[in-house]
Design a protein around this motif. Structure first.
Motif, mmCIF file in Angstrom:
data_model
loop_
_atom_site.group_PDB
_atom_site.id
_atom_site.type_symbol
_atom_site.label_atom_id
_atom_site.label_comp_id
_atom_site.label_asym_id
_atom_site.label_seq_id
_atom_site.Cartn_x
_atom_site.Cartn_y
_atom_site.Cartn_z
ATOM 1 N N ASN A 195 0.863 -1.177 0.000
ATOM 2 C CA ASN A 195 0.000 0.000 0.000
ATOM 3 C C ASN A 195 0.900 1.227 0.000
ATOM 4 N N PHE A 196 0.810 2.058 -1.044
ATOM 5 C CA PHE A 196 1.763 3.154 -1.209
ATOM 6 C C PHE A 196 1.710 4.168 -0.071
ATOM 7 N N LYS A 197 0.521 4.537 0.387
ATOM 8 C CA LYS A 197 0.419 5.505 1.493
ATOM 9 C C LYS A 197 1.053 4.952 2.770
ATOM 10 N N ILE A 198 0.799 3.690 3.052
ATOM 11 C CA ILE A 198 1.379 3.059 4.242
ATOM 12 C C ILE A 198 2.891 2.952 4.072
ATOM 13 N N PHE A 199 3.337 2.592 2.886
ATOM 14 C CA PHE A 199 4.774 2.510 2.590
ATOM 15 C C PHE A 199 5.458 3.861 2.826
ATOM 16 N N GLN A 200 4.842 4.936 2.356
ATOM 17 C CA GLN A 200 5.401 6.283 2.545
ATOM 18 C C GLN A 200 5.525 6.616 4.040
ATOM 19 N N GLN A 201 4.531 6.206 4.837
ATOM 20 C CA GLN A 201 4.592 6.471 6.282
ATOM 21 C C GLN A 201 5.695 5.638 6.933
ATOM 22 N N LEU A 202 5.897 4.410 6.466
ATOM 23 C CA LEU A 202 7.013 3.601 6.978
ATOM 24 C C LEU A 202 8.342 4.311 6.726
ATOM 25 N N ARG A 203 8.474 4.881 5.544
ATOM 26 C CA ARG A 203 9.691 5.624 5.194
ATOM 27 C C ARG A 203 9.880 6.814 6.151
ATOM 28 N N LYS A 204 8.809 7.555 6.393
ATOM 29 C CA LYS A 204 8.889 8.707 7.306
ATOM 30 C C LYS A 204 9.274 8.275 8.721
ATOM 31 N N ASN A 205 8.710 7.149 9.180
ATOM 32 C CA ASN A 205 9.038 6.674 10.527
ATOM 33 C C ASN A 205 10.490 6.216 10.633
ATOM 34 N N SER A 206 11.009 5.598 9.592
ATOM 35 C CA SER A 206 12.418 5.172 9.647
ATOM 36 C C SER A 206 13.342 6.389 9.651
ATOM 37 N N ILE A 207 12.960 7.454 8.955
ATOM 38 C CA ILE A 207 13.740 8.707 8.981
ATOM 39 C C ILE A 207 13.633 9.341 10.365
ATOM 40 N N LEU A 208 12.421 9.335 10.929
ATOM 41 C CA LEU A 208 12.195 9.886 12.265
ATOM 42 C C LEU A 208 13.073 9.195 13.311
ATOM 43 N N LEU A 209 13.208 7.883 13.197
ATOM 44 C CA LEU A 209 14.015 7.115 14.158
ATOM 45 C C LEU A 209 15.498 7.112 13.799
ATOM 46 N N GLN A 210 15.834 7.730 12.689
ATOM 47 C CA GLN A 210 17.223 7.862 12.241
ATOM 48 C C GLN A 210 17.942 6.517 12.202
ATOM 49 N N THR A 211 17.305 5.564 11.530
ATOM 50 C CA THR A 211 17.924 4.249 11.422
ATOM 51 C C THR A 211 18.205 3.897 9.968
ATOM 52 N N LYS A 212 19.331 3.272 9.762
ATOM 53 C CA LYS A 212 19.699 2.757 8.438
ATOM 54 C C LYS A 212 19.626 1.235 8.432
ATOM 55 N N LYS A 213 19.060 0.669 9.491
ATOM 56 C CA LYS A 213 18.962 -0.784 9.618
ATOM 57 C C LYS A 213 17.688 -1.334 8.980
ATOM 58 N N ILE A 214 16.948 -0.470 8.293
ATOM 59 C CA ILE A 214 15.686 -0.878 7.676
ATOM 60 C C ILE A 214 15.815 -0.848 6.162
ATOM 61 N N MET A 215 15.309 -1.905 5.536
ATOM 62 C CA MET A 215 15.168 -1.905 4.090
ATOM 63 C C MET A 215 13.662 -1.996 3.820
ATOM 64 N N LEU A 216 13.138 -1.021 3.086
ATOM 65 C CA LEU A 216 11.724 -0.991 2.754
ATOM 66 C C LEU A 216 11.521 -1.498 1.332
ATOM 67 N N ILE A 217 10.583 -2.413 1.178
ATOM 68 C CA ILE A 217 10.270 -3.008 -0.120
ATOM 69 C C ILE A 217 8.815 -2.685 -0.450
ATOM 70 N N TYR A 218 8.616 -1.959 -1.542
ATOM 71 C CA TYR A 218 7.263 -1.643 -1.993
ATOM 72 C C TYR A 218 6.872 -2.668 -3.055
ATOM 73 N N LYS A 219 6.194 -3.722 -2.592
ATOM 74 C CA LYS A 219 5.851 -4.813 -3.502
ATOM 75 C C LYS A 219 4.830 -5.730 -2.826
ATOM 76 N N ASN A 220 4.142 -6.519 -3.614
ATOM 77 C CA ASN A 220 3.268 -7.553 -3.095
ATOM 78 C C ASN A 220 4.135 -8.634 -2.449
ATOM 79 N N THR A 221 3.798 -9.022 -1.245
ATOM 80 C CA THR A 221 4.611 -9.985 -0.489
ATOM 81 C C THR A 221 4.769 -11.320 -1.212
ATOM 82 N N LEU A 222 3.679 -11.855 -1.737
ATOM 83 C CA LEU A 222 3.757 -13.159 -2.407
ATOM 84 C C LEU A 222 4.655 -13.090 -3.637
#
Length: 186
Positions: free
Chosen positions: A76-103
């Motif tokens: 979900n693009f809106k949810i994905f964008q918020q995940l990106r904002k939260n990872s920036i907020l927490l200042q972490t580089k330990k997250i890899m975000l994948i915008y794709k269908n899980t299956l």
């Protein structure tokens, strides 16, 4: 916009922000706390895979408690964008975000993970959970002693899992079953 608190670890008390979306069902605080009590001795330096990331609360909590990294899959693009904002907020580089269908993402041979979170939108038949579990097992996404967390609706269809996954812990709360499995190598 809603907020979720990180329960413990280096980000204890920090808030992550969650968009309002009818398909988004954050894992309840009590369940997260219980899950991470089960995992407390096992988190250090684990690679995590969050198959239906949603709020990302499970992954952010794991990273707060010294997990090595977290890969979050969200389609979900809106949810994905918020995940990106939260990872920036927490200042972490330990997250890899994948915008794709899980299956789709899991249908190819993967990198191996130690801890997997499987918490898709609730469904009476649990088809997404079953397909996800077998893709993880058949496409080499799991380390030998991987831990797999499942969260699903009470009174739904019984879930068929790979034969080498063994129930480690299980609880129910409200309308939610939540379980932790351990994978044994065949």
């Amino acid at each position: 916009m809603n907020k979720i608190n990180i329960i413990s670890g280096k980000w204890k008390g920090k808030k992550i922000y969650v968009i309002k979306d009818k398909n988004l069902r954050p894992t309840m605080n009590f369940i997260r706390e219980n899950l991470f009590n089960w995992l407390s001795k096992n988190l250090y330096m684990l690679k995590c895979l969050d198959c239906y990331a949603g709020t990302g609360a499970l992954s952010f909590e794991a990273l707060s408690r010294n997990a090595l990294s977290a890969t979050l899959i969200e389609n979900n693009f809106k949810i994905f964008q918020q995940l990106r904002k939260n990872s920036i907020l927490l200042q972490t580089k330990k997250i890899m975000l994948i915008y794709k269908n899980t299956l789709d993402y899991l249908s190819t041979r993967g990198n191996q993970y130690d801890l997997i979170f499987i918490d898709p939108p609730f469904s009476k038949k649990n088809i997404l959970i079953e397909k996800t579990c077998f893709l993880l097992e058949n496409n080499y996404w799991l380390k030998n002693n991987a831990l797999i967390y499942l969260e699903y609706k009470i009174n739904s269809t019984k879930i068929v899992l790979p034969k080498n996954w063994f129930l480690y812990r299980k609880r129910k709360l409200s309308i939610v079953n939540y379980e932790l499995y351990k994978r044994n190598y065949i």
